[in-house]
Scaffold this active site. Sequence first.
Site, mmCIF file in Angstrom:
data_model
loop_
_atom_site.group_PDB
_atom_site.id
_atom_site.type_symbol
_atom_site.label_atom_id
_atom_site.label_comp_id
_atom_site.label_asym_id
_atom_site.label_seq_id
_atom_site.Cartn_x
_atom_site.Cartn_y
_atom_site.Cartn_z
ATOM 1 N N THR A 1 0.828 -1.209 0.000
ATOM 2 C CA THR A 1 0.000 0.000 0.000
ATOM 3 C C THR A 1 0.862 1.259 0.000
ATOM 4 O OG1 THR A 1 -0.114 -0.113 2.419
ATOM 5 C CG2 THR A 1 -1.957 -1.062 1.186
ATOM 6 N N GLY B 1 1.835 -6.056 6.943
ATOM 7 C CA GLY B 1 2.132 -7.246 7.697
ATOM 8 C C GLY B 1 1.799 -7.236 9.164
ATOM 9 N N GLU C 1 -0.665 -6.847 11.112
ATOM 10 C CA GLU C 1 -1.852 -7.531 11.630
ATOM 11 C C GLU C 1 -1.969 -8.954 11.108
ATOM 12 O OE1 GLU C 1 -2.308 -4.395 9.963
ATOM 13 O OE2 GLU C 1 -1.892 -3.445 11.880
ATOM 14 N N ASP D 1 -0.091 -1.708 19.292
ATOM 15 C CA ASP D 1 -0.168 -1.288 17.890
ATOM 16 C C ASP D 1 0.320 0.152 17.704
ATOM 17 O OD1 ASP D 1 -0.534 -1.290 15.167
ATOM 18 O OD2 ASP D 1 -2.701 -1.038 15.244
ATOM 19 N N LYS E 1 4.244 5.994 16.347
ATOM 20 C CA LYS E 1 2.782 6.093 16.341
ATOM 21 C C LYS E 1 2.216 6.386 17.730
ATOM 22 C CE LYS E 1 -1.246 3.360 14.856
ATOM 23 N NZ LYS E 1 -1.669 2.018 14.392
ATOM 24 N N TRP F 1 0.088 7.918 9.891
ATOM 25 C CA TRP F 1 1.072 7.804 8.804
ATOM 26 C C TRP F 1 1.250 9.113 8.048
ATOM 27 C CZ3 TRP F 1 -0.425 8.878 3.883
ATOM 28 C CH2 TRP F 1 -1.807 8.962 3.650
#
Length: 573
Positions: free
Chosen positions: A181, A197, A199, A315, A339, A401
Amino acid sequence: MKRRWRKSGLPLVAIGATLIVSSALAQSVDTARIEAAGQNDWLTYHGSYKSYHYSPLAQINASNVGNLGVAWIHIPGRSTRGLQSMPLAADGVLYYTGSYSRVFALNGATGEVIWSYFPELDEALIARQTHSPYNRGLALGEGKAFVGTMDGRLIALDMKSGKALWDTKLIDSQKLTVGFTGAPLYAKGTVIIGSQGGEWPGRGPIFAVDAATGKKKWEFLTVAGTDEAMKSWGNDSWRTGGGGGWMPGTYDSETNTILWGTANPAPLYDWSGADYKTQGARPGDNLYTTSVIGLDLDTGKLKFYHQELPHDAWDFDSAVGEFLMLDRDGQKLVVHPNKSGFIFVYDRNLAVKNVWRLVENINFVKDIDPKTGALIGRRDFSAGKVTEPPLCPFIGGGVSWNSGSYSPKTGLYYKIGQEWCMTLDIQKTTPVTTPQVQLNIGADFKMAPPPGGEIYGHLDARDPVTGAKKWEVRYPEPPLGSVLSTAGNLVFVPDSRGTLHAYDAETGGELWNHSDGTGHQGGIISYSAGGKQYIAVVAGFGGMLSDEYAPNFGGVYKSMPRDDGALIVYSLK
């Protein structure tokens, strides 16, 4: 492959601009040119290898930005889940991608289509993929435009004609259910691209491909890619570890090193509690997930790394965020957002120099040691509902992102922060790998406001090394579009409600805004064509994160279109 040539019926000025642009296409885009970051172009995802996401153009500036108006619009069609692409510009031609890895080359002055390329894709496979089918951009180099696909291919197109020159299959997407993506990165004859990848129960490869031939040069596994790393995955959990490097990193030519951020491990949420070193789904630190890594460009060998969050159970991966290459007080530094909402400052060997907070609402740890990067007061969970307070930040991250921007003119780093949290119910899962791999999340979750507060987003202007804040602009919902700063003393922010804002880079005062009609979750750049400066932004809502806006915020998001999008280009009237 489809091409469109539409020159007839244009005014003479437009015909002339088209001919100039077409001949300019033959100019080479190479490593030296990307590194130089000429003011007229935008040749790689963050503008140059320095990742400033800054334009030295100043024709549009703080004194005349009020005269900014729409110059032209391009509709790519079939914009399923909106547009998230970062456009590129070279020699007056604008290149960008749409959903399903569609690629367009447009006259930067008029918007006229020079060519378009629609790859034939495995539509049945893509329909099964959770993140499909958006694409975040392309790379340019050696007369080619490079784009990844959701069915695991990397394709090179001729920049002049749009003809496919090679098409290399890198991932068995039928089995692994993942593809590409993010945008590739071109450097010194090589194209680098990382897979999805985090998840999925795979091993998250990063690939290097020869730009001339399409032949794979090397592959680095972000899960247990070395003997050292394999020891950090108990019970053979490396076999289904997740990982990946789904956003582009950068290239340090002085050391011939690729810097890349890696994704979270799988399952996203572990039930080990405080015994994560020995218990749960993936005992250990889980190298090299949620890390920043330095790879030798020629061989793919690991040179150095820093794991920003050992055993990431939240995450908050490291694949997001730019690698801002700074020279400060005789030191060569790298600034990289995680993140989680923490910003890491490194030397060029990824040794920690400082860590600072961009967002207020963080409680997955009490803090991160600014000298060592060590986590202080982890919050690890056992199976079941997480007790109060909710986990902060939300799965969307303290940063997402979308790119920040650094202005060498002001010395400030402009970055979007997101203040939101989540309820969480941790569930024990078993990885599913046959006949195709399946998502392995390990929890149910729901967006929630911060304790004692409300959800909001903010644009901060900060010192990139110390984190000292000069000014802040607040938004009722977190913006999901990238940020652009320019030598015209401007900062542009495309917000989630669909408004493009221009601020004074020194003070944060708003100087201009314009509605693009739908939410932003993609890129914004500036370039020059025919001696005129343009601002290009993509609009179109509807990805995994923006899908949360209508049920949580209501208002304009309930009626906001889905599965459409547009490239809107501005210039002075």
